[in-house]
Design an enzyme around this catalytic site. Structure first.
Site, mmCIF file in Angstrom:
data_model
loop_
_atom_site.group_PDB
_atom_site.id
_atom_site.type_symbol
_atom_site.label_atom_id
_atom_site.label_comp_id
_atom_site.label_asym_id
_atom_site.label_seq_id
_atom_site.Cartn_x
_atom_site.Cartn_y
_atom_site.Cartn_z
ATOM 1 N N TYR A 183 26.357 54.971 -19.538
ATOM 2 C CA TYR A 183 26.814 55.898 -18.493
ATOM 3 C C TYR A 183 25.698 56.027 -17.480
ATOM 4 C CZ TYR A 183 28.449 60.194 -16.243
ATOM 5 O OH TYR A 183 28.866 61.123 -15.332
ATOM 6 N N ASP A 237 18.031 52.173 -16.426
ATOM 7 C CA ASP A 237 18.417 53.553 -16.142
ATOM 8 C C ASP A 237 17.621 54.434 -17.098
ATOM 9 O OD1 ASP A 237 19.519 56.062 -16.060
ATOM 10 O OD2 ASP A 237 21.594 55.372 -15.983
ATOM 11 N N LYS A 287 16.420 63.967 -14.227
ATOM 12 C CA LYS A 287 16.112 64.951 -15.274
ATOM 13 C C LYS A 287 14.682 65.493 -15.219
ATOM 14 C CE LYS A 287 20.014 63.685 -17.753
ATOM 15 N NZ LYS A 287 21.202 64.447 -17.965
HETATM 16 N N1 HOZ Z 1 27.222 63.881 -18.850
HETATM 17 C C1 HOZ Z 1 26.088 64.707 -18.859
HETATM 18 C C2 HOZ Z 1 25.138 64.398 -19.945
HETATM 19 N N2 HOZ Z 1 25.014 63.081 -20.369
HETATM 20 C C3 HOZ Z 1 26.497 66.137 -18.951
HETATM 21 C C4 HOZ Z 1 26.121 66.842 -17.722
HETATM 22 C C5 HOZ Z 1 26.453 68.316 -17.715
HETATM 23 O O1 HOZ Z 1 27.533 68.720 -18.108
HETATM 24 O O2 HOZ Z 1 25.615 69.049 -17.253
#
Ligand code: HOZ
Length: 427
Positions: free
Chosen positions: A144, A239, A267
């Site tokens: 992802y 990534d 992040k």
């Molecule tokens: N898909 C995000 C973590 N891999 C979640 C992001 C969120 O809901 O803050």
């Protein structure tokens, strides 16, 4: 006076926000619960509007390696905001951030700041296409890279949790140049290279897959990608939005000693504020506007607040080098969970790289998308609910990573293992 509760807030939120949340996994759909609404965080703990305290292993999905409201970050942001939140003009902070990043990650010669991981991967792909003059890209199933149109093919994270790995609203033409290979399987990459190797601009990979749980690269996998990209002129993109400054100060590329051509970050480098970055080889980066022909821009890119919070985080990490301690505390937790599951005779597969970890409820070994999907998600949902009841805050999905921070105390870890023990007896 009417009492504010998470339940009431969720009902109110659903009236004006689709699904009541600003990112799908937060709706707790896959664990059949309503989400607690968080009011504050401090150290390893977060607190909801209902008066509950939780030991937090989500850490805002990764960035809070130093815990909530770390004094250095609070100070840096307060001090900056008083002098103006955004200028849309160059500042010293951006240079300092770029210098920190280039010093920390061996493959970075130049870097461009953006506002999210999604923007970073989207821009890196555009740059790779502009640089190579080729159209196609390879990603891995269960990988992802944010919600970029071209990358929502067999996607992990929320898409995998909701069982919609390919999103509606993306014309087939937008993904027709995206090829999907199997994580940890170089043969699957070779098959694609054989068919159209000279049309491929980039291979994008999470060096530790963190959006289908936590899946470490098998020995030789990243090395194999590196070799193939060198041979074929393909741009290798790591990534490292999750792994950067998480699995090691210099990211997974330092841990595994592989130099990608481009790296995407996010992040931790924003210390909890919205941020992203992509960077790498100078000869590639110089193709970006205003130097080159690949356009990329953003008003809030390099925003002083995000830079201040990020720099405070990176400098604290550099000064304190908490990684050996973090490795110990994460191993204590990961091994403890593994042992308890074995004692309870529950089929499981535990994975961990540094302070990223996952417990899959499956008897299979998990090393790619297909094997991750053998997990018993109903059992995970029961486990999650039981842990939440015991004030342990985990990601509400089988397919997300857990994060240990530098401020999780021995007490926190022991309380967590105690909660695991009781929960396993219930599921
Ligand atoms: N898909 C995000 C973590 N891999 C979640 C992001 C969120 O809901 O803050």
């Amino acid at each position: 006076m009417t009492q504010i509760t998470s339940q009431k807030l969720f009902a109110r939120a659903r009236e004006v926000i689709p699904g009541g949340v600003n990112s799908p996994v937060r709706a707790y759909g896959s664990v059949n619960l309503d989400p607690p609404f968080i009011i504050r965080g401090r150290g390893s703990k977060i607190y909801d509007v209902d008066g509950n305290e939780y030991i937090d292993y989500v850490g805002s999905w990764g960035p809070l390696i130093l815990g909530h409201a770390h004094p250095a970050i609070v100070y840096a942001v307060r001090e900056r905001v008083a002098r103006g939140a955004s200028f849309g003009a160059p500042t010293i902070l951006e240079i300092e951030m770029a210098e920190e990043l280039c010093e920390a990650l061996p493959s970075l010669e130049m870097v461009r700041m953006v506002n999210s991981g999604t923007e970073a991967t989207m821009s890196a792909i555009r740059l790779a296409r502009g640089f190579t003059g080729r159209k196609k890209i390879i990603k891995f199933a269960g990988g992802y890279h944010g919600h970029v149109d071209a990358l929502l093919i067999e996607a992990g994270s929320g898409a995998l949790t909701l069982g919609v790995p390919d999103s509606a609203g993306i014309p087939a033409e937008f993904t027709s140049n995206t090829l999907s290979a199997v994580y940890n399987d170089l043969d699957s990459v070779d098959e694609l290279l054989m068919i159209c190797g000279n049309e491929i601009a980039a291979i994008i990979v999470e060096p530790v897959a963190g959006n289908m749980g936590t899946i470490p690269p098998q020995p030789g996998f990243l090395e194999g990608l590196r070799e193939r990209c060198i041979k074929t002129g393909i741009v290798l993109i790591f990534d490292e939005v999750m792994t950067g400054f998480r699995v090691a100060y210099g990211g997974a590329q330092t841990l595994y000693n592989i130099k990608p051509d481009l790296t995407c970050l996010g992040k931790i480098i924003g210390g909890g504020l919205p941020v992203g970055a992509f960077g790498g080889r100078r000869d590639i980066m110089e193709h970006l506007a205003p130097l080159g022909e690949v356009y990329q821009a953003g008003t809030l890119s390099g925003n002083p607040l995000a830079m201040a919070a990020g720099l405070a985080t990176l400098r604290t990490l550099k000064k304190e080098n908490p990684y050996p301690e973090l490795e110990k505390s994460s191993a204590y937790l990961g091994d403890g969970i593994n042992t308890l599951l074995t004692e309870h005779g529950i089929p499981h597969y535990c994975t961990r790289v540094g302070s990223m970890l996952c417990t899959y409820f499956t008897a299979a070994s998990v090393y790619n998308y297909e094997t991750a999907q053998t997990s018993d998600c109903e059992r995970f949902a029961r486990f999650f609910a039981s842990m939440l009841k015991r004030h342990i805050y985990l990601a509400p999905s089988q397919f997300e990573a857990g994060f240990v921070s530098t401020v999780h105390s021995q007490d926190d870890l022991d309380l967590t293992l105690e909660a695991v023990k009781t929960s396993l007896a219930e599921i």
